[in-house]
Design a protein around this motif. Sequence first.
Motif, PDB file in Angstrom:
ATOM      1  N   LEU A 168      39.315  51.974  33.054  1.00 43.57           N
ATOM      2  CA  LEU A 168      39.032  51.000  31.985  1.00 43.57           C
ATOM      3  C   LEU A 168      37.846  50.130  32.392  1.00 43.57           C
ATOM      4  N   ASP A 169      37.188  49.509  31.397  1.00 41.97           N
ATOM      5  CA  ASP A 169      36.125  48.581  31.784  1.00 41.97           C
ATOM      6  C   ASP A 169      36.648  47.141  31.855  1.00 41.97           C
ATOM      7  N   THR A 170      37.985  47.026  31.817  1.00 41.71           N
ATOM      8  CA  THR A 170      38.610  45.719  32.020  1.00 41.71           C
ATOM      9  C   THR A 170      39.404  45.755  33.316  1.00 41.71           C
ATOM     10  N   ILE A 171      39.747  44.574  33.807  1.00 47.57           N
ATOM     11  CA  ILE A 171      40.527  44.483  35.041  1.00 47.57           C
ATOM     12  C   ILE A 171      41.563  43.377  34.904  1.00 47.57           C
ATOM     13  N   ALA A 172      42.773  43.648  35.408  1.00 49.81           N
ATOM     14  CA  ALA A 172      43.853  42.650  35.398  1.00 49.81           C
ATOM     15  C   ALA A 172      43.837  41.923  36.740  1.00 49.81           C
ATOM     16  N   ILE A 173      43.804  40.597  36.699  1.00 52.79           N
ATOM     17  CA  ILE A 173      43.677  39.798  37.926  1.00 52.79           C
ATOM     18  C   ILE A 173      44.776  38.738  37.956  1.00 52.79           C
TER      19      ILE A 173
ATOM     20  N   ARG B  49      34.913  39.030  34.651  1.00 51.73           N
ATOM     21  CA  ARG B  49      34.008  38.091  33.964  1.00 51.73           C
ATOM     22  C   ARG B  49      34.815  37.110  33.134  1.00 51.73           C
ATOM     23  N   PHE B  50      34.788  35.844  33.559  1.00 46.25           N
ATOM     24  CA  PHE B  50      35.557  34.793  32.892  1.00 46.25           C
ATOM     25  C   PHE B  50      34.714  34.137  31.812  1.00 46.25           C
ATOM     26  N   ASP B  51      35.269  34.024  30.595  1.00 45.54           N
ATOM     27  CA  ASP B  51      34.617  33.154  29.616  1.00 45.54           C
ATOM     28  C   ASP B  51      35.293  31.779  29.720  1.00 45.54           C
ATOM     29  N   GLY B  52      34.881  30.849  28.871  1.00 45.25           N
ATOM     30  CA  GLY B  52      35.371  29.473  28.981  1.00 45.25           C
ATOM     31  C   GLY B  52      36.882  29.382  28.888  1.00 45.25           C
ATOM     32  N   GLU B  53      37.445  30.161  27.947  1.00 40.42           N
ATOM     33  CA  GLU B  53      38.892  30.074  27.761  1.00 40.42           C
ATOM     34  C   GLU B  53      39.637  30.662  28.960  1.00 40.42           C
ATOM     35  N   ALA B  54      39.125  31.772  29.492  1.00 42.49           N
ATOM     36  CA  ALA B  54      39.766  32.393  30.654  1.00 42.49           C
ATOM     37  C   ALA B  54      39.746  31.422  31.832  1.00 42.49           C
ATOM     38  N   LEU B  55      38.616  30.724  31.970  1.00 42.42           N
ATOM     39  CA  LEU B  55      38.484  29.759  33.061  1.00 42.42           C
ATOM     40  C   LEU B  55      39.476  28.611  32.891  1.00 42.42           C
ATOM     41  N   ARG B  56      39.610  28.169  31.642  1.00 39.58           N
ATOM     42  CA  ARG B  56      40.565  27.088  31.378  1.00 39.58           C
ATOM     43  C   ARG B  56      41.977  27.522  31.762  1.00 39.58           C
TER      44      ARG B  56
ATOM     45  N   ILE C 199      48.775  36.582  53.037  1.00 40.80           N
ATOM     46  CA  ILE C 199      48.286  37.952  53.208  1.00 40.80           C
ATOM     47  C   ILE C 199      46.928  38.116  52.515  1.00 40.80           C
ATOM     48  N   LEU C 200      46.827  37.619  51.275  1.00 41.91           N
ATOM     49  CA  LEU C 200      45.578  37.788  50.514  1.00 41.91           C
ATOM     50  C   LEU C 200      44.429  37.057  51.176  1.00 41.91           C
ATOM     51  N   GLN C 201      44.711  35.855  51.668  1.00 42.87           N
ATOM     52  CA  GLN C 201      43.655  35.084  52.314  1.00 42.87           C
ATOM     53  C   GLN C 201      43.161  35.782  53.575  1.00 42.87           C
ATOM     54  N   ALA C 202      44.118  36.219  54.395  1.00 42.88           N
ATOM     55  CA  ALA C 202      43.735  36.837  55.667  1.00 42.88           C
ATOM     56  C   ALA C 202      43.077  38.201  55.438  1.00 42.88           C
ATOM     57  N   PHE C 203      43.510  38.925  54.402  1.00 39.39           N
ATOM     58  CA  PHE C 203      42.937  40.250  54.154  1.00 39.39           C
ATOM     59  C   PHE C 203      41.520  40.129  53.588  1.00 39.39           C
ATOM     60  N   GLY C 204      41.327  39.171  52.697  1.00 35.97           N
ATOM     61  CA  GLY C 204      39.978  38.868  52.227  1.00 35.97           C
ATOM     62  C   GLY C 204      39.409  39.836  51.197  1.00 35.97           C
ATOM     63  N   LYS C 205      40.207  40.778  50.746  1.00 39.87           N
ATOM     64  CA  LYS C 205      39.778  41.699  49.687  1.00 39.87           C
ATOM     65  C   LYS C 205      40.890  41.743  48.641  1.00 39.87           C
ATOM     66  N   PRO C 206      40.569  42.167  47.397  1.00 40.41           N
ATOM     67  CA  PRO C 206      41.641  42.259  46.394  1.00 40.41           C
ATOM     68  C   PRO C 206      42.696  43.291  46.791  1.00 40.41           C
ATOM     69  N   VAL C 207      43.930  42.978  46.451  1.00 43.85           N
ATOM     70  CA  VAL C 207      45.060  43.858  46.750  1.00 43.85           C
ATOM     71  C   VAL C 207      45.730  44.235  45.432  1.00 43.85           C
TER      72      VAL C 207
ATOM     73  N   ASP D 127      41.811  33.396  45.685  1.00 45.05           N
ATOM     74  CA  ASP D 127      41.244  32.201  45.051  1.00 45.05           C
ATOM     75  C   ASP D 127      40.376  32.578  43.850  1.00 45.05           C
ATOM     76  N   LEU D 128      39.983  31.565  43.100  1.00 46.41           N
ATOM     77  CA  LEU D 128      39.235  31.793  41.865  1.00 46.41           C
ATOM     78  C   LEU D 128      37.885  32.450  42.144  1.00 46.41           C
ATOM     79  N   GLY D 129      37.266  32.081  43.264  1.00 44.98           N
ATOM     80  CA  GLY D 129      35.978  32.682  43.610  1.00 44.98           C
ATOM     81  C   GLY D 129      36.102  34.199  43.743  1.00 44.98           C
ATOM     82  N   ALA D 130      37.159  34.630  44.401  1.00 50.34           N
ATOM     83  CA  ALA D 130      37.387  36.073  44.565  1.00 50.34           C
ATOM     84  C   ALA D 130      37.656  36.723  43.211  1.00 50.34           C
ATOM     85  N   ALA D 131      38.348  36.012  42.327  1.00 49.57           N
ATOM     86  CA  ALA D 131      38.627  36.541  40.985  1.00 49.57           C
ATOM     87  C   ALA D 131      37.321  36.710  40.211  1.00 49.57           C
ATOM     88  N   GLU D 132      36.420  35.733  40.352  1.00 51.87           N
ATOM     89  CA  GLU D 132      35.163  35.768  39.590  1.00 51.87           C
ATOM     90  C   GLU D 132      34.216  36.861  40.082  1.00 51.87           C
TER      91      GLU D 132
END
Length: 329
Positions: free
Chosen positions: A117-122, A80-87, A133-141, A71-76
Amino acid sequence: MNVGLSTLILPSSEAAVAEAVRTLGQGGLVAFPTETVYGLGADATNASAVARLYQAKGRPAFNPLISHVADLGAAERIGRFDGEALRLARAFWPGPLTLVLPRTRGCTVAELATAGLDTIAIRLPSHAIARAILQAFGKPVVAPSANISGHVSPTTAAHVQSDLQGRIDLIVDGGPVEVGVESTILGCFDAPMLLRPGGLPREEIEHVLGRRLEQAPADAESDSPQPLASGMLASHYAPRTPVRLNATTIAPGEALLAFDTPLAGSEYAAAVVNLSARGDLNEAAANLFDYLRALDTKRARTIAVMPIPDHGLGEAINDRLRRAAVRRE
Ligand code: TXA
Ligand code: MG
């Protein structure tokens, strides 16, 4: 290599999801369907699991991986989302879009997964099994495509098995995927930049942003040791048979990858498959990697590929075909 593991294959079910979560928790490797292609998952926060994943794929370790979240909360929490990324996230997640963002300070994803890198692909996939699977695991995969590095991406569990049997712990079989090409990757930098065309057409993104996407620098397309996106290695997605693009004629001994109405003379081809007889680009994307694999087994001299329109999913299809056509040593 860790050949010699016994790879369990389970049809998708609640039990399969539970087994996937258990395996991920132990640092194991699990292939599962997403809407784009099958992914090979590992616990993104466990550096040794990530190392095993690179090893199982035979993947150059400088290629950063996509972190998949529920979910978006886990992504955040990790980017770091700016306005456009959030949109963009609100418009297209869950779905075939990956956003590259600055890492948060508290980001728990292993450095190895982001290749320092100091960036991350999500990415937040929409496939029901991936989400479960992602919901039940509860951590990024982290989940690159579940193929040996450089091979064509898998769109069925059988493709995964033929590449990775004995190298991974579990394959969850959810049938053929829906989209058939990998996610579109956008760099959310000063201006959003298309790093890899993919399952979400550029036109839809530009519509939401109300402007054109920046094009990635041309040298990102070369085999540079630090590609912005590894899908950008000039040679990638590669069958063993040489590939000839924009074919308007067909020679004896060639196999034909057709689109719409097959070329005159195709009855003399070594083999013919049609990405979409009705000229539908979405259907063509869904068939692309399966048909490339199928033609690659025909011992043809060349795979001749008919021209594919460059709009909608055609942009991603043509990108993958250009990379399939680059000769390797
Ligand atoms: O559809 C997909 O995206 C599939 C499914 C399984 O989710 N995954 C996939 O992963 O295609 P992979 O590893 O084959 O491709 C990930 C791409 C690579 O080209 C990598 O270089 C790029 O994402 N990438 C990852 N992190 C990045 C970063 N921080 N900056 C730029 N590119 C990045
Ligand atoms: Mg891949």
